[in-house]
Enzyme design. Structure first.
Site, PDB file in Angstrom:
ATOM      1  N   SER A 132       0.846  -1.200   0.000  1.00  0.00           N
ATOM      2  CA  SER A 132       0.000   0.000   0.000  1.00  0.00           C
ATOM      3  C   SER A 132       0.878   1.245   0.000  1.00  0.00           C
ATOM      4  CB  SER A 132      -0.871   0.020   1.268  1.00  0.00           C
ATOM      5  OG  SER A 132      -1.528   1.266   1.383  1.00  0.00           O
ATOM      6  N   TYR A 175      -1.900  -0.388  10.258  1.00  0.00           N
ATOM      7  CA  TYR A 175      -2.044  -0.904   8.889  1.00  0.00           C
ATOM      8  C   TYR A 175      -0.823  -0.533   8.051  1.00  0.00           C
ATOM      9  CZ  TYR A 175      -3.776  -1.016   4.050  1.00  0.00           C
ATOM     10  OH  TYR A 175      -3.911  -1.234   2.693  1.00  0.00           O
TER      11      TYR A 175
END
Ligand code: NAP
Length: 250
Positions: free
Chosen positions: A145, A159
């Protein structure tokens, strides 16, 4: 019996994983579509692949559960008899929180699914694809990501940290198995229009973030799938340990 290559896509039932499954099937891969809970969505992807003349199965497994990962890979062995590619796509976010508000349970779940799950799936794939284990080689694509670079402050630093582990996994494993016919690469998606934002309590996040993206729009799952399919293909035969940002310039 078909000798078409076989791809396992974790979290293949929705979003980026579904787009990868459909695009891979269109390019000749037989596909194992993993899902955690949404059997209907996985079966829909499988039906679409079959309707177009491809071959696919839906396989349930929570990648946060080591035993279920083993069973999933055994189901792929049983049905297809080979494995040529893995897309480590299954991943979660959580409600926006500061780090100092997060519970141990939240952080452990984030790491178990996003990090441990991806590492264990990669290990199962290497056991099947590496020439060291008698395999015929293959390709692993990890879904990281842009949060790795941005850090996701005030939303989900846990995350972002889990995805940083995915980048390092990509580099290390790529070098570890480079001589064994297995290439390992990663994609860092930016803001992609999928259900993940709603699952983190921000259903409009993709649209709301558009002004912060140089291209002024969220990406589509298919735009990530295109990059995944590049890494999976023989066109990328000399590329390993590489990471592509698919983020509209963000
Ligand atoms: P999504 O729309 O929420 O879909 C998630 C998929 O993962 C579903 O197929 C879901 O299965 C599956 N899944 C969730 N937890 C799982 C578990 N424990 N075990 C197995 N499968 C599980 O997500 P997405 O946006 O496509 O995201 C896919 C990947 O891209 C994730 O790793 C995410 O972190 C990454 N990513 C996404 C974005 C973005 O903006 N969308 C940006 C950067 C990175 P069920 O259908 O059964 O629930």
């Amino acid at each position: 019996m078909s000798d078409a290559p076989v791809l396992l896509v974790t979290g293949g039932s929705r979003g980026i994983g579904a787009a990868v499954s459909l695009m891979a099937a269109a390019k000749g891969w037989r596909v194992a579509v993993n899902y955690a809970a949404n059997r209907e969505a996985a079966e829909k992807v499988v039906a679409e692949i079959k309707a177009a003349g491809g071959d696919a199965i839906a396989v349930q497994a929570d990648v946060g559960n080591a035993a279920e990962i083993v069973s999933m890979c055994q189901a792929v062995d049983k049905h297809f008899g080979r494995l040529d590619g893995l897309v480590n796509n299954a991943g979660i976010v959580d409600q926006p929180q500061r780090l100092d508000e997060m519970s141990v349970e939240r952080i452990e779940r984030m790491m178990r699914i996003n990090v441990t799950g991806s590492i264990l799936c990669a290990a199962e794939a290497v056991r099947r694809m590496s020439t060291k284990h008698g395999g015929r080689g293959g390709s692993i694509v990890n879904i990281s990501s842009m949060a790795v670079k941005l850090g996701s402050p005030g939303q989900y630093v846990d995350y972002a940290a889990s995805k940083a582990a995915i980048d390092t996994l990509t580099i290390g494993l790529a070098r570890e198995v480079a001589m064994e016919g297995v290439r390992v690469n990663a994609i860092r998606p930016g803001i992609i229009d999928t259900d993940i934002h709603a699952s983190g309590g921000l259903p409009d996040r993709a649209r709301d973030m558009a002004p912060n993206i140089p291209m002024q729009r969220p990406g589509r799952a298919e735009e990530v799938a295109d990059a995944v399919l590049y890494f999976l293909s023989p066109t990328a035969s000399y590329t390993t340990g590489a990471i592509i940002d698919v983020s509209g310039g963000r």
